[in-house]
Enzyme design. Structure first.
Site, PDB file in Angstrom:
ATOM      1  N   HIS A   1       2.831   3.494 -18.019  1.00  0.00           N
ATOM      2  CA  HIS A   1       3.092   2.429 -16.960  1.00  0.00           C
ATOM      3  C   HIS A   1       3.414   3.457 -15.610  1.00  0.00           C
ATOM      4  O   HIS A   1       3.792   2.766 -14.511  1.00  0.00           O
ATOM      5  CB  HIS A   1       3.688   1.358 -17.100  1.00  0.00           C
ATOM      6  CG  HIS A   1       3.704   0.546 -18.141  1.00  0.00           C
ATOM      7  ND1 HIS A   1       2.558  -0.161 -18.384  1.00  0.00           N
ATOM      8  CD2 HIS A   1       4.091   0.501 -19.464  1.00  0.00           C
ATOM      9  CE1 HIS A   1       2.555  -0.798 -19.755  1.00  0.00           C
ATOM     10  NE2 HIS A   1       3.479  -0.093 -20.513  1.00  0.00           N
TER      11      HIS A   1
ATOM     12  N   SER B   1      -1.547  21.539   5.990  1.00  0.00           N
ATOM     13  CA  SER B   1      -1.968  20.450   6.865  1.00  0.00           C
ATOM     14  C   SER B   1      -1.739  21.282   8.357  1.00  0.00           C
ATOM     15  O   SER B   1      -0.947  21.973   8.509  1.00  0.00           O
ATOM     16  CB  SER B   1      -1.119  19.448   6.813  1.00  0.00           C
ATOM     17  OG  SER B   1      -0.945  18.698   7.959  1.00  0.00           O
TER      18      SER B   1
END
Length: 408
Positions: A86, A216
Site C-alpha cells: 500500500h 529543470s
C-alpha cells in the site's frame, strides 16, 4: 522503388505496382509473375517474416536487460531495505530481492516473446481466398503438389510450419496475440519505471545521470527520473495498441475485408518500434542504477522497531502468551507512537521501550538487527538467478549487448 512509385500512382495498388516493375526489368518472366497469387500472398507473408525477425531482435535485447538487472540483484542481494505494501512501510526486504521481482516479470515476458517467435506459422501459398484453387489449377488437380508447394515456400523463408487454413489473409488473431505479448512487456516496463520513480522520490535509488544533465530549466537543483518517466510514457502508448488489433480481428468479414490494411500498417510497426525503444531505455538504465545506501539505512533504522514487532509477537506466543492479545498490545502501542512521531513529539525508538513495559514482552531481547528481518531474501536472489537467469545467459551467449546510449 521510384519506378514502382510511378506505377502505384497510376494503378492505385501497391503489390501490382511492384508486379509491373518486376515485369519491366524481367520481361521474359512478365507473363507468369504473380501467377496464381494474391496481394496477401506477398504482404501477409512479408509481415510474418518481419514480425518474426523483430521478435527475435526484441528477445536478444530483453535478455540483455535481464542480464543487467540480474547483476544488479546479485550485487545488492543482502542490502536491507524497507518493503512496502500500500506504499506504507512493511517488512524488510533487500534491494536485490526487489530487483528479482522486476526480473521475474521480464523473464515471463521473454518466455512469451520466444513462444510467439518460435510458434509463428507462415501463410504460405493459399491462393486468393485461402482455398488454393488457383494452385490446384496450375498443378492440374494434383493436391499433393499443392501441399508440397505450401510447405516448400514456408521452408524457403525459414518457417517450419504453415497456417493450416486461411482466408485471403492469415487470421488476424495472430496479430492480437503478438501485440498482447508486446503489451505484456510494456506492462512490466511501466511497473519497473514506476517503482524507480517512487524510489527516486525517496532518494534511495537513482537512475543514471549525466555529468551535465539538467533536470529543470527553472529549478537548477532538480534531478528528475526522466528515463523512467519516458519508459512509463512509451509503455502506456504500447499498452493501448492491442485494442486496435482486437477490433480489427473482431470485424474481419468472412474471408477478409480491407479495413484491416491501413490500421495494421500503423499499429504493428509502432508496437515493435515502441517495444524496441522501451528496451533501449531499459538497457541504459539497468546497468547504471545508483543505490544510495546511507539513505536506505536511515529509513531502515527509522522503521526497524516496527519491523521487530512481528518477531517479538512470535517469541511472546512461544513463551505462552495469547497471539491475539499481544497483537492488540502491539497495535495500540505502535499507533500511539506513530501519532507522536507525526505530531513531532516522539520517535519510533520509543516503541520497543513501551513494549518492554508489558508483561508479555518484558523478558524478551529487544535488540534489532536488520538482517534478522529480511528472511531468505539473499538466498531467493541466488536461487532465482541460478534457476531462471543462468539458462537465459547461456541461451543468448554472444547476443547480449552492453549499455545502450540514449540520444536525448
Amino acid at each position: 522503388m521510384k519506378a514502382a512509385a510511378v506505377h502505384e500512382k497510376r494503378l492505385r495498388h501497391d503489390v501490382m505496382a511492384h508486379v509491373h516493375t518486376l515485369g519491366d526489368v524481367a520481361p521474359k518472366a512478365r507473363e507468369i509473375v504473380h501467377l496464381g497469387a494474391t496481394s496477401c500472398y506477398v504482404t501477409d507473408n512479408a509481415d510474418l517474416i518481419l514480425m518474426r525477425e523483430s521478435l527475435d531482435a526484441l528477445c536478444s535485447s530483453l535478455a540483455t536487460v535481464i542480464d543487467a538487472l540480474a547483476r544488479f540483484a546479485e550485487t545488492w542481494k543482502a542490502e536491507p531495505t524497507l518493503g512496502f505494501t500500500h506504499f506504507q512501510p512493511a517488512q524488510l526486504t533487500t534491494v536485490g530481492k526487489r530487483a528479482v521481482l522486476w526480473l521475474f516479470d521480464f523473464v515471463l515476458d521473454l518466455q512469451e516473446l520466444e513462444r510467439r517467435r518460435d510458434e509463428l506459422p507462415f501463410r504460405g501459398a493459399k491462393g486468393t481466398t485461402g482455398t488454393q484453387a488457383s494452385f490446384l489449377a496450375l498443378f492440374r488437380g494434383d493436391h499433393e503438389k499443392v501441399r508440397q508447394l505450401d510447405q516448400l515456400v514456408a521452408q524457403k523463408m525459414g518457417f517450419d510450419r504453415v497456417f493450416p487454413v486461411t482466408g485471403q489473409t492469415y487470421s488476424r488473431k495472430i496479430d492480437t496475440q503478438i501485440l498482447d505479448a508486446l503489451s505484456g512487456l510494456a506492462q512490466t516496463a511501466h511497473k519497473w519505471g514506476t517503482d524507480l520513480r517512487l524510489l527516486a522520490h525517496k532518494q534511495e535509488v537513482d537512475e543514471p545521470q549525466e555529468p551535465d544533465q539538467i533536470g529543470s530549466s527553472a529549478m537548477a537543483y532538480k534531478r528528475n527520473p526522466m528515463r523512467a518517466e519516458r519508459l512509463c510514457s512509451l509503455a502506456r502508448f504500447l499498452m493501448g495498441l492491442p485494442a486496435m488489433a482486437a477490433a480489427t480481428h473482431a470485424t474481419q468479414w468472412f474471408e477478409r475485408t480491407l479495413d484491416d490494411s491501413a490500421a495494421r500498417r500503423l499499429y504493428i510497426p509502432q508496437a515493435f518500434l515502441t517495444a524496441d525503444a522501451l528496451l533501449r531505455i531499459a538497457r541504459n538504465v539497468a546497468p547504471g542504477l545508483v543505490v544510495n545506501t546511507p539513505v536506505i539505512a536511515r529509513n531502515v533504522r527509522e522503521y526497524l522497531p516496527y519491523m521487530a514487532t512481528e518477531n517479538l509477537m512470535m517469541a511472546a506466543v512461544a513463551a505462552g502468551a495469547d497471539r491475539q492479545e499481544v497483537h492488540e498490545e502491539v497495535r495500540k502501542i505502535s499507533h500511539a507512537v506513530t501519532a507522536k512521531v507525526k505530531a513531532g513529539t516522539g520517535s519510533t525508538a520509543e516503541l520497543l521501550t513501551l513494549l518492554k513495559e508489558k508483561a508479555a514482552f518484558a523478558k524478551l531481547d529487544m535488540t534489532a538487527d536488520p538482517r534478522d528481518f529480511y528472511g531468505r531474501s539473499p538466498e531467493q536472489v541466488v536461487e532465482f538467478i541460478a534457476e531462471y537467469v543462468a539458462p537465459i545467459r547461456q541461451k543468448y551467449a554472444g547476443r547480449l549487448g552492453g549499455r545502450a546510449e540514449l540520444s536525448v
